[in-house]
Structures are given as structure tokens and as C-alpha cells.
Motif scaffolding. Sequence first.
Motif, PDB file in Angstrom:
ATOM      1  N   LEU A  65       0.814  -1.209   0.000  1.00 34.53           N
ATOM      2  CA  LEU A  65       0.000   0.000   0.000  1.00 34.53           C
ATOM      3  C   LEU A  65       0.851   1.264   0.000  1.00 34.53           C
ATOM      4  N   ALA A  66       0.354   2.286  -0.689  1.00 32.62           N
ATOM      5  CA  ALA A  66       0.953   3.611  -0.609  1.00 32.62           C
ATOM      6  C   ALA A  66       0.552   4.261   0.715  1.00 32.62           C
ATOM      7  N   PRO A  67       1.299   5.250   1.178  1.00 28.67           N
ATOM      8  CA  PRO A  67       0.917   5.928   2.422  1.00 28.67           C
ATOM      9  C   PRO A  67      -0.497   6.510   2.333  1.00 28.67           C
ATOM     10  N   VAL A  68      -1.278   6.301   3.394  1.00 33.92           N
ATOM     11  CA  VAL A  68      -2.632   6.835   3.431  1.00 33.92           C
ATOM     12  C   VAL A  68      -2.619   8.334   3.712  1.00 33.92           C
ATOM     13  N   SER A  69      -1.516   8.834   4.243  1.00 36.18           N
ATOM     14  CA  SER A  69      -1.335  10.274   4.435  1.00 36.18           C
ATOM     15  C   SER A  69       0.153  10.574   4.356  1.00 36.18           C
ATOM     16  N   ALA A  70       0.478  11.766   3.891  1.00 34.46           N
ATOM     17  CA  ALA A  70       1.877  12.141   3.679  1.00 34.46           C
ATOM     18  C   ALA A  70       2.534  12.561   4.989  1.00 34.46           C
ATOM     19  N   PHE A  71       3.838  12.401   5.042  1.00 34.91           N
ATOM     20  CA  PHE A  71       4.584  12.928   6.180  1.00 34.91           C
ATOM     21  C   PHE A  71       4.687  14.442   6.032  1.00 34.91           C
ATOM     22  N   PRO A  72       4.477  15.170   7.107  1.00 36.31           N
ATOM     23  CA  PRO A  72       4.497  16.634   6.996  1.00 36.31           C
ATOM     24  C   PRO A  72       5.908  17.167   6.792  1.00 36.31           C
ATOM     25  N   VAL A  73       5.988  18.281   6.100  1.00 35.26           N
ATOM     26  CA  VAL A  73       7.234  19.035   5.964  1.00 35.26           C
ATOM     27  C   VAL A  73       7.109  20.249   6.874  1.00 35.26           C
ATOM     28  N   LEU A  74       7.936  20.303   7.919  1.00 31.12           N
ATOM     29  CA  LEU A  74       7.835  21.352   8.925  1.00 31.12           C
ATOM     30  C   LEU A  74       8.907  22.408   8.687  1.00 31.12           C
ATOM     31  N   ALA A  99      16.358  -3.429   0.766  1.00 27.62           N
ATOM     32  CA  ALA A  99      16.984  -4.631   0.213  1.00 27.62           C
ATOM     33  C   ALA A  99      16.027  -5.817   0.278  1.00 27.62           C
ATOM     34  N   THR A 100      15.053  -5.770   1.178  1.00 26.81           N
ATOM     35  CA  THR A 100      14.079  -6.852   1.326  1.00 26.81           C
ATOM     36  C   THR A 100      13.128  -6.901   0.148  1.00 26.81           C
ATOM     37  N   THR A 101      12.637  -5.747  -0.282  1.00 29.08           N
ATOM     38  CA  THR A 101      11.604  -5.704  -1.312  1.00 29.08           C
ATOM     39  C   THR A 101      12.100  -5.198  -2.661  1.00 29.08           C
ATOM     40  N   GLY A 102      13.251  -4.516  -2.691  1.00 27.02           N
ATOM     41  CA  GLY A 102      13.727  -3.912  -3.925  1.00 27.02           C
ATOM     42  C   GLY A 102      12.966  -2.656  -4.303  1.00 27.02           C
ATOM     43  N   ARG A 103      12.185  -2.107  -3.346  1.00 24.46           N
ATOM     44  CA  ARG A 103      11.420  -0.885  -3.594  1.00 24.46           C
ATOM     45  C   ARG A 103      11.756   0.157  -2.540  1.00 24.46           C
ATOM     46  N   HIS A 104      11.324   1.394  -2.797  1.00 20.41           N
ATOM     47  CA  HIS A 104      11.545   2.466  -1.844  1.00 20.41           C
ATOM     48  C   HIS A 104      10.396   2.540  -0.843  1.00 20.41           C
ATOM     49  N   VAL A 105      10.740   2.893   0.385  1.00 23.62           N
ATOM     50  CA  VAL A 105       9.766   3.110   1.453  1.00 23.62           C
ATOM     51  C   VAL A 105      10.010   4.515   1.987  1.00 23.62           C
ATOM     52  N   VAL A 106       8.948   5.307   2.080  1.00 27.03           N
ATOM     53  CA  VAL A 106       9.092   6.671   2.553  1.00 27.03           C
ATOM     54  C   VAL A 106       9.286   6.686   4.074  1.00 27.03           C
ATOM     55  N   SER A 121       6.246  -1.287   4.490  1.00 33.54           N
ATOM     56  CA  SER A 121       5.564  -0.115   3.950  1.00 33.54           C
ATOM     57  C   SER A 121       5.442   0.923   5.050  1.00 33.54           C
ATOM     58  N   ALA A 122       5.171   2.155   4.638  1.00 33.02           N
ATOM     59  CA  ALA A 122       5.060   3.268   5.575  1.00 33.02           C
ATOM     60  C   ALA A 122       3.654   3.846   5.537  1.00 33.02           C
ATOM     61  N   ARG A 123       3.102   4.105   6.715  1.00 35.97           N
ATOM     62  CA  ARG A 123       1.778   4.714   6.858  1.00 35.97           C
ATOM     63  C   ARG A 123       0.739   4.077   5.938  1.00 35.97           C
ATOM     64  N   PRO A 124       0.625   2.749   5.925  1.00 37.90           N
ATOM     65  CA  PRO A 124      -0.275   2.128   4.953  1.00 37.90           C
ATOM     66  C   PRO A 124      -1.751   2.192   5.323  1.00 37.90           C
ATOM     67  N   VAL A 125      -2.063   2.482   6.595  1.00 36.89           N
ATOM     68  CA  VAL A 125      -3.458   2.332   7.029  1.00 36.89           C
ATOM     69  C   VAL A 125      -3.781   3.332   8.137  1.00 36.89           C
ATOM     70  N   ARG A 126      -5.029   3.770   8.159  1.00 34.98           N
ATOM     71  CA  ARG A 126      -5.534   4.576   9.275  1.00 34.98           C
ATOM     72  C   ARG A 126      -6.541   3.728  10.044  1.00 34.98           C
ATOM     73  N   LEU A 127      -6.273   3.475  11.300  1.00 32.94           N
ATOM     74  CA  LEU A 127      -7.205   2.765  12.161  1.00 32.94           C
ATOM     75  C   LEU A 127      -8.221   3.761  12.702  1.00 32.94           C
ATOM     76  N   ILE A 128      -9.503   3.418  12.626  1.00 30.98           N
ATOM     77  CA  ILE A 128     -10.579   4.303  13.062  1.00 30.98           C
ATOM     78  C   ILE A 128     -11.453   3.547  14.061  1.00 30.98           C
ATOM     79  N   TRP A 129     -11.776   4.172  15.176  1.00 29.53           N
ATOM     80  CA  TRP A 129     -12.621   3.544  16.192  1.00 29.53           C
ATOM     81  C   TRP A 129     -13.407   4.600  16.955  1.00 29.53           C
ATOM     82  N   PRO A 135      -0.387   4.358  12.060  1.00 24.85           N
ATOM     83  CA  PRO A 135       0.949   3.856  12.445  1.00 24.85           C
ATOM     84  C   PRO A 135       1.974   4.169  11.360  1.00 24.85           C
ATOM     85  N   GLN A 136       3.219   4.423  11.790  1.00 21.80           N
ATOM     86  CA  GLN A 136       4.238   4.849  10.838  1.00 21.80           C
ATOM     87  C   GLN A 136       4.755   3.734   9.952  1.00 21.80           C
TER      88      GLN A 136
END
Length: 253
Positions: A27-36, A49-56, A79-87, A100-101
Motif C-alpha cells: 500500500l501507498a501511504p494513506v497520508s503524507a509525512f508533513p514538511v515542517l 533490500a528486502t523488497t527492492g522498492r523504496h519506502v518513505v 511499507s510506511a503509513r499504509p493504514v488509518r485505524l478508526i474507532w 501507524p508509521q
Amino acid sequence: MAFTGLSGQVTQLPWEQAVGAVRFEELAPVSAFPVLPGRRWGPGWWWSATTGRHVVHGSATMRTQLMALDRDPEVTGLSARPVRLIWRDPADGRVRGWVPQLFARYADGSGLLADCPSSPAAGGDRAQRARVVLEAVCARVGWSYRCLEPPPAVVAANLRWLAGYRHPRYAGPPGVRAAISAAFAVARQLADGAASAGEPLQVLPAVYHALWAGQLVARLDEPLGEHTMVSAHQSNSGQTGTVMADARRRDEE
């Protein structure tokens, strides 16, 4: 829970259904990391090296945890920030959420949702309340949620050095790999073994790659250098390159 699907649309599914149907590691990040503004560190990319892909990643602390998970032989996806848990909070009825990050998939199919706080108090009360909820929902499906503690400074420095040689291009040709395995069949100092395996400029990158990949083992809780004892044997792995894996097991006990 909510996640960004392959179409780019945000999708919501019940937690237990999503765990069985969604490949969180893809999954792509569900929300972007902020630039402060004014902050010395901004979002970046980690080549896995595990997946051969980039992780933000969004911080130096998170990059270090990505680095450690990338080297864990039990990890098969990241993966990074793949899901938002809602409750809904039973205390006041309010709808709450948490992203989660990090997510890590393990070889047994289980998953890890994790955050990478820079200190135990980071995130305040909101983070502590979310931690209780995430620990419970992950336990229901045989997963785990953890706030990952930063590794000791020496371990982190050694991991950063070895990570520079994680790409397969540093593995060396088959002849060099065979010579390295033979050179370290018995534990010996890093520089001596590398010199006996061939031209150091060609051999040393392959030695560091083998240390990253777990084909060679050495203590990572001591400064890595020419006098470091290195071995191709896995029997000493409890004392060598498994610091982060041991930490994972302690957290789960």
C-alpha cells in the motif's frame, strides 16, 4: 480502517476483513509525512533490500527503524503509513483515528504495525490511548503493535555503515563470495580475513554486504572495524548480528 487502494481511492473495510484481504506491504501511504518549516530533517526514501522498492520515512528515527527491519531475515515486506485505524472511543463516544508509521510483514504471514517515537513521551496522551487500542486489535488477528525503541548508538552506527553495502551490486562475483566464505570459516579479524580472500578494494565491499545479509556474523554492539571478529558460522548468532531480532522477541514475550 482506511487505506489507499491501487486506484488511488481511499477505501474503508472492517479490520478483520482487511487483515485477510489486503497486502499492507504493497500500500501507498494513506497520508503524507508533513514538511515542517525550520526542521533540519524532512521526509525521504529508503531503498529496501528486502523488497527492492523504496519506502518513505518521515524522520531520522524512523529511517533507523526501517534500516533495522530491512536487515531482519524474518521480514518479507515493508511499507510506511499504509493504514488509518478508526474507532469510537467508549469513554466519550468520539470517533478517533491513528496512522501507524510502519508496517512489516513476517515470513510466517503475521504483521507488525509500529511507530517510531523519538522518546517514550512523544505523542502525549493521544499516542498512549492509541497504543492501547492498536495493541488490542492487532492481538485479535495474531499481529503485533509496538512503539520501537531506538537502538543503542553503536548498533545504529554499525547498521548505517553496513546499510551502505546492502544493494546486491556489492555482493561481488561468485569467486569472491566463495573466497570470503572460506576465509571466515573460522572466526578471525575482519581485516585479516578480507586480505586473505583477495584484493581488499574488491573484497571489503563484499564482506560488508555479507555482514548486512547475515552470511557473515559479527558483534554489532561494539564498534565495527578492522579488528572485529567475523565468522561465517551461524552458531554464534545469538551474540552477533541479531540485536534487533532479539529485541523483537523480548518485546513479544
